[in-house]
Design a protein around this motif. Sequence first.
Motif, PDB file in Angstrom:
ATOM      1  N   LEU A 419       0.815  -1.218   0.000  1.00 54.52           N
ATOM      2  CA  LEU A 419       0.000   0.000   0.000  1.00 54.52           C
ATOM      3  C   LEU A 419       0.848   1.268   0.000  1.00 54.52           C
ATOM      4  N   ARG A 420       2.004   1.191  -0.641  1.00 56.22           N
ATOM      5  CA  ARG A 420       2.813   2.399  -0.803  1.00 56.22           C
ATOM      6  C   ARG A 420       2.129   3.361  -1.771  1.00 56.22           C
ATOM      7  N   ASN A 421       2.401   4.646  -1.586  1.00 55.76           N
ATOM      8  CA  ASN A 421       1.882   5.689  -2.471  1.00 55.76           C
ATOM      9  C   ASN A 421       0.356   5.711  -2.525  1.00 55.76           C
ATOM     10  N   THR A 422      -0.274   5.342  -1.426  1.00 57.39           N
ATOM     11  CA  THR A 422      -1.736   5.391  -1.357  1.00 57.39           C
ATOM     12  C   THR A 422      -2.223   6.419  -0.347  1.00 57.39           C
ATOM     13  N   GLY A 423      -1.307   7.070   0.351  1.00 52.64           N
ATOM     14  CA  GLY A 423      -1.704   7.982   1.412  1.00 52.64           C
ATOM     15  C   GLY A 423      -2.009   7.280   2.718  1.00 52.64           C
ATOM     16  N   LEU A 424      -1.733   5.969   2.785  1.00 55.14           N
ATOM     17  CA  LEU A 424      -2.060   5.197   3.983  1.00 55.14           C
ATOM     18  C   LEU A 424      -0.852   4.939   4.879  1.00 55.14           C
ATOM     19  N   ASP A 425       0.274   5.553   4.579  1.00 51.34           N
ATOM     20  CA  ASP A 425       1.476   5.316   5.376  1.00 51.34           C
ATOM     21  C   ASP A 425       1.197   5.544   6.863  1.00 51.34           C
ATOM     22  N   GLY A 426       1.383   4.503   7.672  1.00 50.63           N
ATOM     23  CA  GLY A 426       1.219   4.622   9.109  1.00 50.63           C
ATOM     24  C   GLY A 426      -0.209   4.719   9.593  1.00 50.63           C
TER      25      GLY A 426
END
Length: 499
Positions: A419-426
Amino acid sequence: MQAVVATALVLNIAPAPAAEPGDRSDGNFRVWSNEIRDYALKSLKDENALSLAAVPLNGPGIEQFINADTLMSPGSIMKLVTTYAALEILGPTHHWNTSFYMDGEVRGDTLDGNLYVKLGGDPKLTHERLWGLLGELRGMGISAVTGDLVLDGSYFRLSGGLPKFEDNGDNPYRPFLVEPSAYLTNLNLLHFQVRADERGTQAWTTPALTEVVLDNRVTALPEGPCPSRRSFTWQPVFHDDNRVTVRVSGELPQGCRTTAYMSLLPHEQYTASLIRSLLTDMNITIAGQDRTDTTPEDARLILRTTSPDLVTMVRDINKWSSNVMARQLLLTIGAETRAADDDDDRVTGIRAIYQWLEAKGINTAGMVIDNGAGLTRHGRITARQGVQILQHAWESPYGADLMASMPLIAMDGTMARRLRNTGLDGQGRIKTGFLEDVRSIAGFTRDETNTTWAVVGMINTDPAWNGQSVLDRVIYSLHYRPPTGTTVSQAGTTESSVQ
């Protein structure tokens, strides 16, 4: 934002108008489940392959269930059951002790007698910790032991042995297959490395054990792109005298390095050899043999190392999905809760976890823990059972410790590349599971309104390779298009359940 949109297109998540607060006439909660169900069916070609439960914990949302009462093979998300149980049964400050005893006298620089090592089931008794501990012997002025090196592994009782995992791979020496043992040290692993420079190639092993010889057949090349680890062949050859020769072959450009981890020796042999190797480095000799036995009651304590606390161990288990540490933890639960007549700590540990779950009102019917790590073809749990466990963890005084142990979406552990580059980091803490024909997730994730959801998703199908994208879509959709309502729903509400 462009990256987020691009990823949304890859996941086939089409924008939709938000439902008005409190408006359930359009079945926003059913739209969400139907979209997930349809996507799973399209991807997996099996309407029964996905089992899912998602429950809001601290804000508006409608709980979602898809095949939630179907018993599924969970893979490594079973580690959450074991680690959460350990936090509450053993306590977050639980430690493991490894103690050295002697049964003789110290005369000058010589310990005249046997050196006993009473191992306490430590899941992560590392090479570095042993090095620091044994250095104290040198500090005491001891340079020789006249007797034997005796390993005491009586901490665990395993009358029934350990269940075997039939791996379908071609490398039985891989780290994830290491079995638990009271004699476990340094995860029973050998770290092999080869580096190329202008002199050719140099190879070495950590720890350096006398029973293991590295036969380096790697050829050095001029500088160039470094090859992947799969470009090299590591072949162990076992000899009748219990030695092992590891032949490594391949081609390695100057300035490059390749590594491999393997488990090649029985636990008792590995641990005895590791201790002898460290003592040799400190110019301490042991004249006698290596053997296993119990420590005499009148033996005197001379050294002890205490492990990091359970919270630290739980983090290592869940972030990196350590099978042997999770299995070691299950045995520890058994060892610490056993009755006088219990003779199998695996069975006792499983019983203790079932009793703990049932005391919380969780129906354990059909649940199979097996080895506590999920590395099994026999483990079973339902998504509803899993999400109920997470709901209790959310309210537990040790819930924060469990959550902190879980991989952060797109940031670390086994979720680092998802889920990189989805705005879901962390934005969530998710434990993952992976076996042949199994993909799974379990943990906590937040939506755009900062409501935290407990989510458990399992895919059992042949093949399951496309299951990861389905489960990633579940997390993505819970964040950007959560099934919302006007009240916080509770598990067991049938009105919003989709079966």
